[in-house]
Design a protein around this motif. Structure first.
Motif, PDB file in Angstrom:
ATOM      1  N   GLN A   5       0.786  -0.980   0.084  1.00 49.92           N
ATOM      2  CA  GLN A   5       0.137  -0.146   0.262  1.00 49.92           C
ATOM      3  C   GLN A   5       0.735   1.494  -0.253  1.00 49.92           C
ATOM      4  OE1 GLN A   5      -3.280  -0.562  -0.881  1.00 49.92           O
ATOM      5  NE2 GLN A   5      -3.161  -2.827  -0.664  1.00 49.92           N
ATOM      6  N   TRP A  33      -5.681   5.278   0.044  1.00 50.68           N
ATOM      7  CA  TRP A  33      -6.281   3.749   0.329  1.00 50.68           C
ATOM      8  C   TRP A  33      -7.567   4.168   1.102  1.00 50.68           C
ATOM      9  CZ3 TRP A  33      -5.376  -0.632   2.741  1.00 50.68           C
ATOM     10  CH2 TRP A  33      -5.665  -1.053   3.845  1.00 50.68           C
ATOM     11  N   LYS A  35      -9.875   1.976  -1.121  1.00 50.56           N
ATOM     12  CA  LYS A  35      -9.636   0.843  -1.405  1.00 50.56           C
ATOM     13  C   LYS A  35     -10.092   0.206  -0.146  1.00 50.56           C
ATOM     14  CE  LYS A  35      -6.219  -2.104  -2.518  1.00 50.56           C
ATOM     15  NZ  LYS A  35      -7.471  -2.586  -3.389  1.00 50.56           N
TER      16      LYS A  35
END
Length: 185
Positions: A44, A68, A71
């Motif tokens: 990530q 992030w 996601k």
């Protein structure tokens, strides 16, 4: 369809998190009641928390945080594959969690833990963190002690009991993800 992320929660070299997470994903992928995705926090690109304002404000300054957030927001629930480090949670996974707030809210979470004591103390700490993030943690969990679920070289060798426990975790994560859907909408 319900989307569940299986998060590999360690970035340590020679870690077990990836092997355990791949096993969880393989077991989960045989189901037809949800979509499961393996998410490795090592992939990530999250540095030590570097956002200038608290995550509850949702004002993300950095693209790595926004990526992030997108996601995490795309999932209805999570299974954290977490080692236990020094009787608690791994710093890398805690850092990844601390980047966000609203994206975790009203979602279910289950735990697959491992370590010398099976990771149980890490899960107890995670349950407190999940409560603060307004997540529903499920009662069932998978506990993988080094003495019984890993070989002498620490290669992951899950037992049938671990697979049975995982089925219960997945059932509960999915049930709660569905029950919380109206809150997320």
């Amino acid at each position: 369809m319900t989307r569940i992320a299986i998060i590999a929660g360690s970035t340590r070299p020679n870690r077990n998190a990836r092997a355990v997470a791949e096993w969880v994903h393989e077991q989960a992928s045989g189901r037809d009641d949800a979509q499961f995705e393996l998410v490795d926090i090592a992939d990530q690109g999250l540095p030590l928390l570097d956002e200038p304002v608290p995550p509850a404000m949702g004002q993300y300054a950095h693209e790595h945080t926004r990526a992030w957030a997108r996601k995490v927001a795309s999932y209805d629930g999570f299974v954290f594959v977490t080692p236990e480090y020094n009787h608690s949670v791994p710093a890398a996974l805690k850092n990844a969690v601390d980047y966000l707030y609203a994206e975790w809210n009203n979602k279910s979470i289950g735990f697959v833990s491992y370590g010398s004591a099976g990771g149980t103390r890490a899960v107890e700490a995670w349950r407190l963190i999940a409560a603060e993030l307004q997540m529903a943690d499920v009662r069932a969990q998978v506990v993988l002690p080094f003495g019984s679920e890993f070989g002498e070289d620490l290669a992951f060798t899950p037992t049938g009991a671990a697979a049975e426990a995982l089925t219960e975790v997945l059932d509960q994560v999915l049930a709660w993800a569905g029950a919380l859907r109206s809150l997320r909408d």
